[in-house]
Design a protein around this motif. Structure first.
Motif, mmCIF file in Angstrom:
data_model
loop_
_atom_site.group_PDB
_atom_site.id
_atom_site.type_symbol
_atom_site.label_atom_id
_atom_site.label_comp_id
_atom_site.label_asym_id
_atom_site.label_seq_id
_atom_site.Cartn_x
_atom_site.Cartn_y
_atom_site.Cartn_z
ATOM 1 N N UNK A 192 30.701 37.176 32.001
ATOM 2 C CA UNK A 192 32.162 36.901 31.941
ATOM 3 C C UNK A 192 33.090 38.049 31.750
ATOM 4 N N UNK A 193 32.755 38.850 30.486
ATOM 5 C CA UNK A 193 33.626 39.900 30.147
ATOM 6 C C UNK A 193 33.510 40.852 31.149
ATOM 7 N N UNK A 194 32.403 41.210 31.909
ATOM 8 C CA UNK A 194 32.345 42.222 33.117
ATOM 9 C C UNK A 194 33.098 41.645 34.159
ATOM 10 N N UNK A 195 33.179 40.525 34.268
ATOM 11 C CA UNK A 195 34.254 39.959 35.632
ATOM 12 C C UNK A 195 35.537 40.291 35.335
ATOM 13 N N UNK A 196 35.860 39.832 33.877
ATOM 14 C CA UNK A 196 37.408 40.336 33.536
ATOM 15 C C UNK A 196 37.663 41.723 33.757
ATOM 16 N N UNK A 197 36.647 42.578 33.192
ATOM 17 C CA UNK A 197 36.797 44.042 33.591
ATOM 18 C C UNK A 197 37.065 44.433 34.989
ATOM 19 N N UNK A 198 36.220 43.738 35.757
ATOM 20 C CA UNK A 198 36.421 44.298 37.208
ATOM 21 C C UNK A 198 37.432 43.692 37.650
ATOM 22 N N UNK A 199 38.126 42.573 37.484
ATOM 23 C CA UNK A 199 39.062 42.082 37.836
ATOM 24 C C UNK A 199 40.440 42.743 37.547
ATOM 25 N N UNK A 200 40.529 43.071 35.967
ATOM 26 C CA UNK A 200 41.604 43.835 35.601
ATOM 27 C C UNK A 200 41.589 45.174 36.240
ATOM 28 N N UNK A 201 40.478 45.928 36.451
ATOM 29 C CA UNK A 201 40.429 47.166 36.829
ATOM 30 C C UNK A 201 41.025 47.128 38.183
ATOM 31 N N UNK A 202 40.789 46.126 39.248
ATOM 32 C CA UNK A 202 40.888 46.122 40.549
ATOM 33 C C UNK A 202 42.216 45.911 40.728
ATOM 34 N N UNK A 203 42.706 44.884 40.176
ATOM 35 C CA UNK A 203 44.203 44.468 39.982
ATOM 36 C C UNK A 203 45.157 45.411 39.121
ATOM 37 N N UNK A 204 44.500 46.409 38.693
ATOM 38 C CA UNK A 204 45.383 47.292 37.723
ATOM 39 C C UNK A 204 46.205 46.523 36.792
ATOM 40 N N UNK A 205 45.594 45.405 36.000
ATOM 41 C CA UNK A 205 46.055 44.493 35.093
ATOM 42 C C UNK A 205 45.874 44.658 33.718
ATOM 43 N N UNK A 206 46.547 44.664 32.756
ATOM 44 C CA UNK A 206 46.531 44.725 31.415
ATOM 45 C C UNK A 206 45.153 45.644 30.992
#
Length: 305
Positions: A192-206
């Motif tokens: 779940x933490x890895x998915x959060x990282x991927x989402x943030x990196x792809x969307x350039x969020x936080x």
């Protein structure tokens, strides 16, 4: 309007009964009668909610009135929106009266109406997250809270509300990792933490929180006694966040990896004391670090046997 809620409830109960017989249907509209019943229940609820010279304030009785109004709206009129909103009012009042179990029941009924009868998953997600908070913080039902957070995250994601879904998934991952029952729970948290990282990196969020997610993954891998995986996580973090290679999170993770490889409990304690002076460790990190330390103590005792 009567100021006696008991009288209002008696009148509401009579009007909430099914209209039967052809003659009565000719001279009276069942829908109007049921609407009157709902209004009477709501009037009684407001009196109990505020109190007056004759009746003391009673949030729980007020909640029960809203619940009765919701049932009439749902069962007699199939007015799903009114039913859901009356259940929401009942939930709020139970929460105000510290009746958290009933609050959850009413909130769940509203959520079911929003999703199953109205198809309004985004609207339901807001309340699903609130349900998770009550289950976690008030009722201490950890497993149910995790499930509520994860489901809220799924519904937000369906609506492309990325930041809100991330908030839910983070709460789920944090709760799962500190209350884990087996290694599978830790692996799921890491995923779940890895998915959060991927989402943030792809969307350039936080991007500033990504450092913390990497640290959490590395710590959980140490808890799993996998220093190699923890080192890979740190290397990946430095690759993806080149401007933050010397940040405090990465320095701490490297120091803890070294301590773990050396099986040096004293060095780990000193490292954490120094870090805590400049950046207070939050409750999640404190919990996980204590578990890591306990695992090291267990290893040390095994070596003495």
């Amino acid at each position: 309007m009567s100021e006696d809620p008991k009288l209002l409830l008696k009148q509401a109960s009579e009007k909430a009964k099914p209209v039967t017989g052809f003659f009565w249907k000719l001279i009276s509209s069942p829908e109007d009668q049921y609407e009157e019943a709902i209004d009477l229940y709501v009037q009684a609820a407001k009196i109990y909610r505020l109190g007056n010279g004759k009746v003391s304030k009673d949030y729980i009785k007020s909640a029960e009135c809203y619940k009765d109004a919701a049932m009439v709206a749902l069962e007699r009129l199939q007015n799903y929106n009114d039913a859901a909103m009356n259940y929401i009012e009942a939930y709020k009042l139970c929460k105000m009266g510290d009746e958290y179990s009933n609050a959850c029941d009413y909130l769940q009924k509203a959520i079911d109406i929003f999703t199953k009868n109205m198809g309004q998953f985004r609207r339901a997600a807001n309340y699903q997250f609130e349900l998770g908070e009550i289950l976690e913080l008030q009722l201490h039902q950890t497993k149910q809270a995790r499930e509520a957070y994860e489901l809220a995250g799924d519904w937000y994601l369906q609506d492309n509300a990325i930041q809100l879904s991330n908030k839910c998934y983070l709460r789920c991952a944090d709760l799962l990792s500190v209350s884990y029952e087996n290694n599978d729970d830790l692996f799921k948290s890491i995923k779940m933490y890895k998915n959060l990282i991927d989402t943030n990196l792809k969307k350039n969020l936080n991007l500033w929180v990504v450092k913390d997610y990497y640290l959490k993954i590395g710590l959980l891998q140490l808890l799993l006694t996998d220093t190699v995986a923890s080192e890979r996580t740190l290397a990946e973090a430095k690759t993806n966040l080149r401007d933050d290679q010397d940040c405090k999170e990465f320095k701490l993770l490297q120091a803890l990896i070294d301590c773990y490889k050396e099986q040096d409990i004293d060095l780990m304690s000193n490292t954490l004391m120094k870090y805590d002076k400049f950046d207070k460790l939050d409750s999640w990190k404190t919990t996980i670090l204590l578990k890591i330390k306990e695992s090291l103590i267990g290893t040390e005792e095994d070596d003495l046997l």
